[in-house]
Design a protein around this motif. Sequence first.
Motif, PDB file in Angstrom:
ATOM      1  N   ILE A 692       0.833  -1.204   0.000  1.00 31.19           N
ATOM      2  CA  ILE A 692       0.000   0.000   0.000  1.00 31.19           C
ATOM      3  C   ILE A 692       0.867   1.253   0.000  1.00 31.19           C
ATOM      4  N   MET A 693       1.933   1.272   0.805  1.00 27.98           N
ATOM      5  CA  MET A 693       2.791   2.450   0.892  1.00 27.98           C
ATOM      6  C   MET A 693       3.536   2.697  -0.419  1.00 27.98           C
ATOM      7  N   PHE A 694       3.772   1.645  -1.216  1.00 27.84           N
ATOM      8  CA  PHE A 694       4.502   1.788  -2.468  1.00 27.84           C
ATOM      9  C   PHE A 694       3.639   2.413  -3.560  1.00 27.84           C
ATOM     10  N   LEU A 695       2.339   2.459  -3.332  1.00 28.88           N
ATOM     11  CA  LEU A 695       1.398   2.911  -4.359  1.00 28.88           C
ATOM     12  C   LEU A 695       1.574   4.393  -4.646  1.00 28.88           C
ATOM     13  N   ASN A 696       1.773   4.717  -5.935  1.00 29.35           N
ATOM     14  CA  ASN A 696       1.860   6.111  -6.373  1.00 29.35           C
ATOM     15  C   ASN A 696       1.640   6.151  -7.870  1.00 29.35           C
ATOM     16  N   MET A 697       0.836   7.110  -8.339  1.00 29.39           N
ATOM     17  CA  MET A 697       0.512   7.183  -9.759  1.00 29.39           C
ATOM     18  C   MET A 697       1.619   7.847 -10.585  1.00 29.39           C
ATOM     19  N   GLU A 698       2.555   8.477  -9.941  1.00 34.70           N
ATOM     20  CA  GLU A 698       3.633   9.123 -10.678  1.00 34.70           C
ATOM     21  C   GLU A 698       4.803   8.153 -10.843  1.00 34.70           C
ATOM     22  N   LYS A 699       5.400   8.197 -12.040  1.00 37.59           N
ATOM     23  CA  LYS A 699       6.496   7.291 -12.354  1.00 37.59           C
ATOM     24  C   LYS A 699       7.814   7.859 -11.834  1.00 37.59           C
ATOM     25  N   PRO A 700       8.637   7.059 -11.158  1.00 38.84           N
ATOM     26  CA  PRO A 700       9.957   7.550 -10.752  1.00 38.84           C
ATOM     27  C   PRO A 700      10.897   7.615 -11.957  1.00 38.84           C
ATOM     28  N   PHE A 701      11.943   8.427 -11.852  1.00 41.12           N
ATOM     29  CA  PHE A 701      12.917   8.516 -12.928  1.00 41.12           C
ATOM     30  C   PHE A 701      13.607   7.171 -13.147  1.00 41.12           C
ATOM     31  N   ASN A 702      14.036   6.941 -14.391  1.00 40.33           N
ATOM     32  CA  ASN A 702      14.772   5.718 -14.680  1.00 40.33           C
ATOM     33  C   ASN A 702      16.008   5.639 -13.780  1.00 40.33           C
ATOM     34  N   PRO A 703      16.264   4.469 -13.225  1.00 40.62           N
ATOM     35  CA  PRO A 703      17.369   4.346 -12.253  1.00 40.62           C
ATOM     36  C   PRO A 703      18.727   4.483 -12.913  1.00 40.62           C
ATOM     37  N   ILE A 704      19.717   4.852 -12.102  1.00 35.85           N
ATOM     38  CA  ILE A 704      21.113   4.947 -12.531  1.00 35.85           C
ATOM     39  C   ILE A 704      21.903   3.884 -11.775  1.00 35.85           C
ATOM     40  N   LEU A 705      22.659   3.118 -12.507  1.00 36.12           N
ATOM     41  CA  LEU A 705      23.443   2.060 -11.883  1.00 36.12           C
ATOM     42  C   LEU A 705      24.410   2.656 -10.855  1.00 36.12           C
ATOM     43  N   GLY A 706      24.337   2.150  -9.628  1.00 36.41           N
ATOM     44  CA  GLY A 706      25.247   2.597  -8.575  1.00 36.41           C
ATOM     45  C   GLY A 706      24.710   3.712  -7.701  1.00 36.41           C
ATOM     46  N   GLU A 707      23.560   4.296  -8.059  1.00 34.25           N
ATOM     47  CA  GLU A 707      23.028   5.344  -7.201  1.00 34.25           C
ATOM     48  C   GLU A 707      22.544   4.729  -5.892  1.00 34.25           C
ATOM     49  N   THR A 708      22.549   5.507  -4.826  1.00 34.31           N
ATOM     50  CA  THR A 708      22.233   5.008  -3.489  1.00 34.31           C
ATOM     51  C   THR A 708      21.219   5.914  -2.810  1.00 34.31           C
ATOM     52  N   PHE A 709      20.688   5.416  -1.704  1.00 32.02           N
ATOM     53  CA  PHE A 709      19.838   6.225  -0.836  1.00 32.02           C
ATOM     54  C   PHE A 709      20.030   5.733   0.589  1.00 32.02           C
ATOM     55  N   GLN A 710      20.102   6.682   1.525  1.00 33.70           N
ATOM     56  CA  GLN A 710      20.269   6.347   2.945  1.00 33.70           C
ATOM     57  C   GLN A 710      19.262   7.132   3.771  1.00 33.70           C
ATOM     58  N   GLY A 711      18.764   6.499   4.807  1.00 33.74           N
ATOM     59  CA  GLY A 711      17.824   7.187   5.674  1.00 33.74           C
ATOM     60  C   GLY A 711      17.635   6.445   6.982  1.00 33.74           C
TER      61      GLY A 711
END
Length: 946
Positions: A692-711
Amino acid sequence: MEEKVQKQYIDCVKKLQRFIQNYPDRVPGKVQQKLQVLQASIDNHKFGKTELLSEEEIQQLINPPIPVKFRMYIDIVNSFIYSEDEVQGRLEMKKKSGWFWNNKILKLNMMDRKLMISRNDPKKRDKQLALSDFSLKWCESMKNKYCFQLCGKETFLFGSEDLQQAERWFNYLRQCCAFIDDDQLKKIKQQKQFQRQSEDLSQSLNIYPQKRSEIIQSKPQNMVDDKLKTHHKTQSQVTKPINDNTQKSIEQKQQIIEKEQSVSVISVQNVKGNQNNITQPDNKVPALLQNILLNKELFSLDRLMDDSEYQLISFKNKLRLLQHKTQQEKIKAIVNINSDNIIPIVSALVCPDVMKQWNTQIDQTIILDIMINNNSMIISEMRKKYGLLYLKRSYTYLRYVFKDKDTFFIIDKSLSYQNNIQNGYQFEGQIQLSIIAVIPQQQQQVMIIWETETKNGGYANDAQLSLHYVSELQNLDCYLIQKQFKIPIPQIVEQATKDPLNVEIIEQYQPQRVIEVQMDSSLSDVDCKQFQSQIILDDEPELINKTDYLQLLDLVAKNPGMIYWSAIHHYQLTPLEPDNIYYTETAEHKNIILQSDWEILEKGGLRFINKKKLEIQKEVITFMLKKLGSNLLMGKSLISISLPVNIFERRSNLERACYSLGYMWLLEKAGELSDPLEQMKLVAQFSLAYNIMFLNMEKPFNPILGETFQGYMNGNLLYCEQISHHPPVLGLYVLGRNFKLTGHLESQANFSANSITGQNYGYLQVTFPNNTSIIFNVMPGVIQGMTIGHRQFYYNGVGWLVDLENKLFCDIIVTAFPGMFSKKVTPQDFIEGYIMKGSVKDVNKFNQETYRKYQGIKALPQQDRLSNISGRWTTGMIIDGVEVLNWFKHFPYKLKYEEYPLASDSNYREDLIALKTGDLNIAQDRKEKMEINQRHDKKIRQKKKH
């Protein structure tokens, strides 16, 4: 003589023709017309139209005699074409894919923009490069070599251990190449200049025989010769009388320091004439602070303690941190310390070396000068980098200490200076005024009030740096306890204690002569335009305004500070303390799940109701259908389609994957249990919540190999990385206090005439302290009404959970479209499922089919079920008749961003930053640029079989 000049003229005509042919944009049109007029008048020809020249300019070219015209023509041409037609020399070279450096002979034809490179085999002709098709870039050093590369159809790397030789060839080539990137060269030169200035500063300071320990010594000095009392340098502490010749030598050294070091110093000159006949007060106020101390209201305790015009920013460890409501650069901090001795506290606030030990924001301090008679010293201070946009800051200021009755005052004010040398590593800040009042209270209490106004020259709001700097005052109490209040007492504090200054009766003494020397400090840096933004204590990117995003975009595009952001990254190895912060509603006071986008349908499912987003998406869909036609209707994957920027979400897919973990408190609760069945129930709730939390009508940008996210979520550490570009796969790792979650997800989306089906293939695995390990998938979803009808969303498929060790299996089934002949009349968002005890056969089935083909255990009705699951996924989940999860009663944790993320963090993507500015043209341009770079990188990986 005329023949020689005429020959030079003919050569210049030929050279100019070649030069304009090879460098069509180098000679301005007006200059070309002047040369044409001169040439025509010399050769007695008619000249054509001269639209850019006035009649007066034409006459000035025609009237002079022929020899003068020759000289005019030659001088004009020589001012544009290169003095050296050909340059020859040697450099080390290797191809980008090569392993070894080879010494090559280079011949550069400046006129024809061609470079000849010798070959190892002398029988072969030299390799010739047309530099008009090449770009030139200075690279990072490799194996003690200073390197630059030529990039075209082929890439050549040149290097030399001699920086001057490499730089000389780089400057030759830059005249001939199409595109130049010299950012790295500027950094190297600035770094060397920074090191050289630091060495000069250290050497010049060593001229003085006094050691730093003498400045903060606790014992009083012996009496000195009266003739030296007015000398402002530390020679006033020497115990021997000095003769006149020695004093002249000292003055000469002083002049050398001011010339070589060029540090801004307030120099109190010896009064010319007979000094013994002039009587001056023992305790003088520095001329820089004369007007400030005359304003008695500034030092009124009532004014200092008045916080009516300030707003509270934080209250932590007895420290109240305040900010002025209208003048945001004004910061005030108030703290109480338990002590009956005020002197160690004042000493800890005055002495720079001691201050550095309790204020972690200070990187380096140097005492440039000390003036005992004035209770003051001159300090050069370097403050550390902070956050993403703030590099090091340096401050050169005067510190003055005085005592009024029982209260000590410490005043800091920057010296006058001029910005000059900029080196890309620090910024120059200025302390407008800083007042610290140390006030003894009753019951062995000491109150400290710190009021400061500082201009830090930052990319974002200036006040944020001051807030973090002043907040370090909360560490002072612990530091004093550790040192047991045994702090060395600076002499200026001792002097202030002996000779108190009554602010009420202060008189304006005769100003001392002040010499302001231009500042050329090694601690200066790039000048930066400041701009306003709201103070961000939460450090959330979505709170930054458009101007900040534009500044960040420019910073990331030029890439001058990315290495510093990675350098200050802190590798957290254990979870943090819980903060229990939840998303309870959106900014529009809507439910966190439905937000302003969705409404629940009576028949089940969700309807998309955000009209603004609908209009944008319909325009994009219409555009896609017109452009792609029948190929698009055949089910082609959307991942490979380049879309207009209007349809994209303002966060990366990695961030969305981490945001969807919001109901992590279910895993924390499961980690406290030891029963595998109860743990399975809680993980089943979490798996539905993740969908349910993953649901969103907007498309994310195409991924870039090696990009990261921290939180972080409630102190639990979240790490996400794009581990594959095609197919797009992300890896997820969560380190919780009593659980660990890992997994990988592959995004897929298929487009048909009126719907899109999307799914994250893969699985997530959560492990608890009792060794229970549960694997679960992410259910597929369907969006209908893409071109015709209402935009609606349904889950349609099977969600499964498997505990192989304990042989527990769970299936959660959603049948949104049961078929034409089905008799089911249940809502389309109805879920049903079960948890049952399986067998070895069921375990083997999962291992054989793997997560890609596995569709659950498909238990028969007669099989024993440990628990039954039901409910509607639009509202929550019911287990064994009890509602255990409800989106309107239970809320997710808030996602917090890493304060110092890696340079690869997705929040630094140029297309994402550009989209957040709201300028779609910039965002589209950056998006296409990044897609081109991705395709180029992909070709390189395929070529090298990576």
